[in-house]
Design a protein around this motif. Sequence first.
Motif, PDB file in Angstrom:
ATOM      1  N   UNK A 168       0.881  -1.168   0.000  1.00  0.00           N
ATOM      2  CA  UNK A 168       0.000   0.000   0.000  1.00  0.00           C
ATOM      3  C   UNK A 168       0.914   1.212   0.000  1.00  0.00           C
ATOM      4  N   UNK A 169       1.024   1.890  -1.123  1.00  0.00           N
ATOM      5  CA  UNK A 169       2.023   2.946  -1.281  1.00  0.00           C
ATOM      6  C   UNK A 169       1.386   4.200  -1.848  1.00  0.00           C
ATOM      7  N   UNK A 170       1.624   5.313  -1.176  1.00  0.00           N
ATOM      8  CA  UNK A 170       1.118   6.597  -1.643  1.00  0.00           C
ATOM      9  C   UNK A 170       2.102   7.688  -1.246  1.00  0.00           C
ATOM     10  N   UNK A 171       2.821   8.213  -2.242  1.00  0.00           N
ATOM     11  CA  UNK A 171       3.784   9.300  -1.981  1.00  0.00           C
ATOM     12  C   UNK A 171       3.420  10.585  -2.702  1.00  0.00           C
ATOM     13  N   UNK A 172       2.425  10.518  -3.575  1.00  0.00           N
ATOM     14  CA  UNK A 172       2.103  11.679  -4.394  1.00  0.00           C
ATOM     15  C   UNK A 172       2.882  11.735  -5.684  1.00  0.00           C
ATOM     16  N   UNK A 173       3.800  10.802  -5.882  1.00  0.00           N
ATOM     17  CA  UNK A 173       4.605  10.724  -7.107  1.00  0.00           C
ATOM     18  C   UNK A 173       4.353   9.359  -7.748  1.00  0.00           C
ATOM     19  N   UNK A 174       3.679   9.350  -8.868  1.00  0.00           N
ATOM     20  CA  UNK A 174       3.265   8.098  -9.481  1.00  0.00           C
ATOM     21  C   UNK A 174       4.413   7.173  -9.832  1.00  0.00           C
ATOM     22  N   UNK A 175       5.455   7.707 -10.449  1.00  0.00           N
ATOM     23  CA  UNK A 175       6.577   6.852 -10.835  1.00  0.00           C
ATOM     24  C   UNK A 175       7.300   6.306  -9.602  1.00  0.00           C
ATOM     25  N   UNK A 176       7.441   7.136  -8.569  1.00  0.00           N
ATOM     26  CA  UNK A 176       8.084   6.710  -7.327  1.00  0.00           C
ATOM     27  C   UNK A 176       7.273   5.600  -6.672  1.00  0.00           C
ATOM     28  N   UNK A 177       5.945   5.745  -6.640  1.00  0.00           N
ATOM     29  CA  UNK A 177       5.089   4.682  -6.099  1.00  0.00           C
ATOM     30  C   UNK A 177       5.336   3.370  -6.847  1.00  0.00           C
ATOM     31  N   UNK A 178       5.426   3.463  -8.173  1.00  0.00           N
ATOM     32  CA  UNK A 178       5.641   2.275  -9.007  1.00  0.00           C
ATOM     33  C   UNK A 178       6.979   1.609  -8.671  1.00  0.00           C
ATOM     34  N   UNK A 179       8.012   2.407  -8.416  1.00  0.00           N
ATOM     35  CA  UNK A 179       9.327   1.848  -8.079  1.00  0.00           C
ATOM     36  C   UNK A 179       9.313   1.195  -6.691  1.00  0.00           C
ATOM     37  N   UNK A 180       8.645   1.832  -5.741  1.00  0.00           N
ATOM     38  CA  UNK A 180       8.563   1.238  -4.405  1.00  0.00           C
ATOM     39  C   UNK A 180       7.763  -0.062  -4.435  1.00  0.00           C
ATOM     40  N   UNK A 181       6.772  -0.134  -5.313  1.00  0.00           N
ATOM     41  CA  UNK A 181       6.036  -1.385  -5.482  1.00  0.00           C
ATOM     42  C   UNK A 181       6.953  -2.517  -5.939  1.00  0.00           C
ATOM     43  N   UNK A 182       7.982  -2.189  -6.725  1.00  0.00           N
ATOM     44  CA  UNK A 182       8.923  -3.218  -7.185  1.00  0.00           C
ATOM     45  C   UNK A 182       9.691  -3.823  -6.004  1.00  0.00           C
ATOM     46  N   UNK A 183      10.009  -2.984  -5.023  1.00  0.00           N
ATOM     47  CA  UNK A 183      10.716  -3.485  -3.833  1.00  0.00           C
ATOM     48  C   UNK A 183       9.846  -4.503  -3.111  1.00  0.00           C
ATOM     49  N   UNK A 184       8.554  -4.196  -2.972  1.00  0.00           N
ATOM     50  CA  UNK A 184       7.646  -5.131  -2.298  1.00  0.00           C
ATOM     51  C   UNK A 184       7.465  -6.409  -3.111  1.00  0.00           C
ATOM     52  N   UNK A 185       7.119  -6.236  -4.382  1.00  0.00           N
ATOM     53  CA  UNK A 185       6.759  -7.394  -5.210  1.00  0.00           C
ATOM     54  C   UNK A 185       7.945  -8.324  -5.426  1.00  0.00           C
ATOM     55  N   UNK A 186       9.093  -7.775  -5.814  1.00  0.00           N
ATOM     56  CA  UNK A 186      10.248  -8.613  -6.144  1.00  0.00           C
ATOM     57  C   UNK A 186      11.096  -8.959  -4.919  1.00  0.00           C
ATOM     58  N   UNK A 187      10.915  -8.206  -3.843  1.00  0.00           N
ATOM     59  CA  UNK A 187      11.630  -8.518  -2.609  1.00  0.00           C
ATOM     60  C   UNK A 187      10.873  -9.470  -1.711  1.00  0.00           C
ATOM     61  N   UNK A 188       9.604  -9.745  -2.058  1.00  0.00           N
ATOM     62  CA  UNK A 188       8.814 -10.645  -1.223  1.00  0.00           C
ATOM     63  C   UNK A 188       8.535 -10.075   0.153  1.00  0.00           C
ATOM     64  N   UNK A 189       8.500  -8.736   0.250  1.00  0.00           N
ATOM     65  CA  UNK A 189       8.202  -8.090   1.533  1.00  0.00           C
ATOM     66  C   UNK A 189       6.839  -7.420   1.438  1.00  0.00           C
ATOM     67  N   UNK A 190       6.183  -7.283   2.570  1.00  0.00           N
ATOM     68  CA  UNK A 190       4.954  -6.493   2.635  1.00  0.00           C
ATOM     69  C   UNK A 190       5.354  -5.070   3.012  1.00  0.00           C
TER      70      UNK A 190
END
Length: 300
Positions: free
Chosen positions: A137-159
Amino acid sequence: MSLFFIAAEALCEGEELRPFAFRALIRLQEAGAVLILDAGVPAVITERLRRDALQFELKPAEAVDLESAGDVRRIGASGDGLVITTAGIAAEPQTAADWQVLLEQLLFPPRIGRIRRTTRETDIEVEIRLDGSGKHEISTGLGFFDHMLEQIARHGGVDLKVRCKGDLHIDEHHTIEDTALALGDAISAALGDKRGITRYASVLPMDETRAMTALDLSGRPYLVFDVSFTRDKVGDFPTEMVKHFFYSLAMNTKSTLHFEVSGENDHHKIEAMFKGFAIVLKQSVKRTGSLEIPSSKGVL
């Protein structure tokens, strides 16, 4: 080195071992623990344990100074269950229904980091669960930044949960920098003393891009950044902030972080770096099943 003092009432009931106790002690021994059994344990039990290859010392409870000892944990009994207290730590004792549950708690405690960071420029909340499934669940106000942080969760296997309200009416700098600092603090909090982790990892190709990413959760913060960009922004994300994000992250995770990236597409380069970091983070925090800290110094 982890030392455990095991009270007689926690280990046995009369002249019988509690269920799962022997299996748990063997597993703790395999994980590098040093076992001290209460001298009040019946001889018939200690003789059986030695025959079955368990290594331990026998000491009376009063001979084990739990107040001044270093990494000593006492396993006692509480009603039908077990209770664990740690030398020199005033926190609430851990409790467990039985030895099987206790072993799970000792070898695989939940690794969760929660950070709230508030400044004049940003208000940020971060929660990370290292042993997750990629939920975010990511909300920074920057769409591309949110997308990059999602990669950390998805590919890192972290919530990962990130909520940031920043001064975007000025620019993106404080939002990106302070999120990196808060995320770094959350990862450090989740790792604790880094006992039983793999510690190191590295490389990710993405189309024409190759991102060599190496991470050492060393306790010594350092960033090597061999990356160049041709665009000023990708989406709403300034490319100059990529280095600053990973520098801030390296400082607050107290880790050595290296990037060497080649390619043509700046979007691919940045995405490969975030995915690469996710993968090496996942590998580095992977549990080995040991209770030892992976350093000859005994500390990270």
